[in-house]
Motif scaffolding. Structure first.
Motif, PDB file in Angstrom:
ATOM      1  N   UNK A   1       0.856  -1.190   0.000  1.00 16.61           N
ATOM      2  CA  UNK A   1       0.000   0.000   0.000  1.00 16.61           C
ATOM      3  C   UNK A   1       0.892   1.240   0.000  1.00 16.61           C
ATOM      4  N   UNK A   2       0.412   2.303  -0.622  1.00 15.52           N
ATOM      5  CA  UNK A   2       1.204   3.534  -0.723  1.00 15.52           C
ATOM      6  C   UNK A   2       1.546   4.110   0.644  1.00 15.52           C
ATOM      7  N   UNK A   3       0.676   3.868   1.635  1.00 19.08           N
ATOM      8  CA  UNK A   3       0.932   4.437   2.956  1.00 19.08           C
ATOM      9  C   UNK A   3       1.621   3.463   3.911  1.00 19.08           C
ATOM     10  N   UNK A   4       1.982   2.264   3.442  1.00 21.42           N
ATOM     11  CA  UNK A   4       2.589   1.277   4.336  1.00 21.42           C
ATOM     12  C   UNK A   4       3.906   1.771   4.925  1.00 21.42           C
ATOM     13  N   UNK A   5       4.826   2.192   4.075  1.00 23.33           N
ATOM     14  CA  UNK A   5       6.125   2.658   4.564  1.00 23.33           C
ATOM     15  C   UNK A   5       5.999   3.926   5.401  1.00 23.33           C
ATOM     16  N   UNK A   6       5.264   4.951   4.951  1.00 22.40           N
ATOM     17  CA  UNK A   6       5.117   6.149   5.784  1.00 22.40           C
ATOM     18  C   UNK A   6       4.498   5.869   7.154  1.00 22.40           C
ATOM     19  N   UNK A   7       3.511   4.988   7.205  1.00 23.49           N
ATOM     20  CA  UNK A   7       2.861   4.693   8.486  1.00 23.49           C
ATOM     21  C   UNK A   7       3.813   3.949   9.420  1.00 23.49           C
ATOM     22  N   UNK A   8       4.505   2.963   8.901  1.00 19.47           N
ATOM     23  CA  UNK A   8       5.465   2.240   9.741  1.00 19.47           C
ATOM     24  C   UNK A   8       6.555   3.175  10.249  1.00 19.47           C
ATOM     25  N   UNK A   9       7.046   4.039   9.377  1.00 20.13           N
ATOM     26  CA  UNK A   9       8.081   4.991   9.793  1.00 20.13           C
ATOM     27  C   UNK A   9       7.556   5.941  10.865  1.00 20.13           C
ATOM     28  N   UNK A  10       6.315   6.408  10.699  1.00 25.17           N
ATOM     29  CA  UNK A  10       5.732   7.336  11.669  1.00 25.17           C
ATOM     30  C   UNK A  10       5.522   6.662  13.026  1.00 25.17           C
ATOM     31  N   UNK A  11       5.142   5.414  13.020  1.00 22.23           N
ATOM     32  CA  UNK A  11       4.973   4.684  14.277  1.00 22.23           C
ATOM     33  C   UNK A  11       6.303   4.560  15.014  1.00 22.23           C
TER      34      UNK A  11
END
Length: 239
Positions: free
Chosen positions: A96-106
């Motif tokens: 998903x396009x937001x997979x990497x950004x979300x994991x990084x933000x967490x």
């Protein structure tokens, strides 16, 4: 500090977009001398047997599948088909396009992250090549643990590797394999990802009766952990 110390994700259909078997799987069937529809039928009905890893390595598992389909290819053909199947499953997998950004933000928020996946031999082989790999503190694969969701062993294995209690963890999944009720029974908080594309997702043993919290995008996970942190902070100030 949020009360959650980790967020654990399902992989297929959660960190990835909807998964369907693509055209490349026909190449695997051809190498095995098997009708493509017959191979698909066997793969569908034996998913959980294969995903436990109890049939042996990838070659042994594919030989067993072939026997179920009534074909008996040579060792050379099986080896070629294992490589072909690896390529086919990898080709079906789109983050998903937001997979990497979300994991990084967490992780920037100080939370641990991980994957708990029902899968066959292919995912553990290619996940290290994906952009999410460096952002995962723990990876738990059914094919390595020898159990599939909703068995508590998968969730508790992740907790053990993280050194956390189940209550410290938020679990996010699309609901396949009754994973949400499984996570709750193991002591975690669970939330369902109900993205629009999942209407066409290949799923087995879905959590059809799930009545718990639901989100529409991975980015909403950030709001869940941020709200949790605000509640804890407000409680502290009130005391």
């Amino acid at each position: 500090m949020p009360t959650y110390q980790a967020v654990l994700f399902d992989f297929f259909g959660t960190l990835t977009r909807s998964v369907q078997r693509g055209a490349a799987h026909a190449d695997t069937a051809e190498l095995l001398g098997c009708d493509a529809d017959a191979l698909t039928e066997v793969l569908d009905r034996t998913y959980y047997e294969r995903a436990t890893g109890r049939l042996g390595n990838a070659e042994a598992t594919l030989r067993w599948v072939c026997a179920q389909a009534g074909v008996h290819p040579s060792d050379t053909a099986v080896r070629a088909a294992v490589a072909s199947r690896h390529r086919a499953v990898r080709a079906d997998t789109w983050l998903r396009a937001d997979a990497v950004p979300v994991l990084a933000a967490l992780r920037q928020r100080g939370l641990r992250t991980g994957v708990i996946s029902d899968c066959t031999h292919e995912l553990p082989a290619f996940l290290p090549q994906l952009a999410v790999a460096r952002l995962l503190d723990v990876r738990v694969f059914s094919v390595q643990v020898g159990r599939c969701k909703p068995d508590p062993a998968l969730y508790l294995t992740a907790c053990q590797r993280l050194g956390l209690a189940p209550g410290d963890c938020l679990y996010v999944g699309d609901g396949g394999s009754q994973e949400l009720t499984g996570a709750e029974r193991a002591g975690m908080t669970a939330v369902r990802l109900a993205a629009a594309d999942l209407a066409t997702h290949m799923v087995f043993n879905a959590d059809l009766d799930w009545r718990g919290p639901t989100i529409g995008t991975l980015r909403e996970v950030l709001a869940l952990v941020d709200v949790d942190a605000e509640v804890v902070g407000a409680g502290g100030r009130a005391g």
